[in-house]
Design a protein around this motif. Structure first.
Motif, PDB file in Angstrom:
ATOM      1  N   TYR A  81       0.832  -1.205   0.000  1.00 32.86           N
ATOM      2  CA  TYR A  81       0.000   0.000   0.000  1.00 32.86           C
ATOM      3  C   TYR A  81       0.867   1.255   0.000  1.00 32.86           C
ATOM      4  O   TYR A  81       1.900   1.323   0.666  1.00 32.86           O
ATOM      5  CB  TYR A  81      -0.916   0.039   1.229  1.00 32.86           C
ATOM      6  N   GLN A  82       0.432   2.234  -0.751  1.00 33.89           N
ATOM      7  CA  GLN A  82       1.075   3.537  -0.707  1.00 33.89           C
ATOM      8  C   GLN A  82       0.028   4.614  -0.929  1.00 33.89           C
ATOM      9  O   GLN A  82      -0.960   4.404  -1.641  1.00 33.89           O
ATOM     10  CB  GLN A  82       2.168   3.652  -1.781  1.00 33.89           C
ATOM     11  N   CYS A  83       0.241   5.742  -0.315  1.00 31.49           N
ATOM     12  CA  CYS A  83      -0.617   6.899  -0.558  1.00 31.49           C
ATOM     13  C   CYS A  83      -0.146   7.552  -1.850  1.00 31.49           C
ATOM     14  O   CYS A  83       0.992   8.034  -1.936  1.00 31.49           O
ATOM     15  CB  CYS A  83      -0.535   7.884   0.603  1.00 31.49           C
ATOM     16  N   GLU A  84      -0.982   7.548  -2.869  1.00 30.83           N
ATOM     17  CA  GLU A  84      -0.566   8.075  -4.164  1.00 30.83           C
ATOM     18  C   GLU A  84      -0.231   9.562  -4.088  1.00 30.83           C
ATOM     19  O   GLU A  84       0.690  10.039  -4.754  1.00 30.83           O
ATOM     20  CB  GLU A  84      -1.668   7.828  -5.196  1.00 30.83           C
ATOM     21  N   TRP A  85      -0.974  10.302  -3.272  1.00 25.47           N
ATOM     22  CA  TRP A  85      -0.686  11.731  -3.137  1.00 25.47           C
ATOM     23  C   TRP A  85       0.670  11.947  -2.484  1.00 25.47           C
ATOM     24  O   TRP A  85       1.455  12.796  -2.916  1.00 25.47           O
ATOM     25  CB  TRP A  85      -1.784  12.420  -2.324  1.00 25.47           C
ATOM     26  N   ALA A  86       0.958  11.178  -1.425  1.00 27.81           N
ATOM     27  CA  ALA A  86       2.252  11.312  -0.750  1.00 27.81           C
ATOM     28  C   ALA A  86       3.392  10.941  -1.690  1.00 27.81           C
ATOM     29  O   ALA A  86       4.460  11.569  -1.673  1.00 27.81           O
ATOM     30  CB  ALA A  86       2.284  10.436   0.501  1.00 27.81           C
TER      31      ALA A  86
END
Length: 217
Positions: free
Chosen positions: A27-32
């Protein structure tokens, strides 16, 4: 349901657990991710050739609070930009590199206080440029419009109300009393260049501030 979920009667619980763990691990925050990546952050710059920010949103005060102004009921109350007399003193101005501009889409460059939209078409690698302000509601949005073709003529449709203009002549494709100013584009090596009058000549008609009845911030 109890047998399937709790007792694992189908024998799939282990596989589902692996899939869930994979989602957690990757999982990754696309915005971050974008914020932390300088190259990806460039995609969200307002201007290709400047770090300035110019919202182009007309702000009014109501009950001691600022809010965007309503659309004018009659846009003809303000003078409509039908054509701009381009002076003879034109020169080629580099506004960016070829890789700065998306294919089959638009991007904005800043020239003095004027916003100009530049488009690169995948078909034949054609380039076009015009004012970024749509004359219908005087919003600076044409770079985000829909690039297309009508009977062999390249066109841009405003994303707000679908007013459509020729990118070759600037004329309305709907035979309306609106037109835009277009500029010649050429590519020299990796440089994208526009044929423009000297800086300051376009400001009285196309700059952000003169096209707001109140204040653009």
């Amino acid at each position: 349901m109890k047998k399937v979920v709790i007792e694992d009667s189908l024998g799939i619980a282990s596989e589902l657990e692996k899939q869930m763990q994979y989602l957690i691990d990757t999982y990754q925050c696309e915005w971050a991710t974008v914020v932390n990546d300088p190259e990806r952050r460039k995609w969200f710059k307002q201007f290709i050739n400047s770090d300035d920010n110019e919202l182009g949103i007309e702000i009014i005060t109501q009950r001691d609070q600022n809010r965007p102004a309503d659309w004018r009921k009659n846009p003809l109350e303000l003078p409509i930009v039908e054509s701009i007399e381009i002076p003879d003193e034109m020169s080629w101005v580099t506004v960016g590199k070829t890789w700065d501009f998306p294919v089959d889409a638009g991007a904005v460059v800043k020239y003095g206080d004027v916003q100009l939209a530049v488009f690169q078409s995948a078909e034949g690698d054609h380039w076009y440029a015009c004012q970024n302000m749509c004359p219908h509601k005087r919003s600076f949005v044409l770079s985000r419009g829909i690039l297309g073709d009508e009977n062999g003529i390249a066109k841009i449709a405003c994303p707000l109300h679908k007013k459509t203009f020729s990118l070759e002549t600037g004329e309305s494709m709907q035979q309306e009393d609106y037109s835009i100013t277009v500029f010649d584009v050429r590519v020299v090596g990796d440089d994208v260049q526009l044929n423009l009058p000297r800086e300051g000549k376009l400001e009285p008609t196309l700059a952000t501030a003169p096209n707001c009845s109140a204040v653009c911030r």
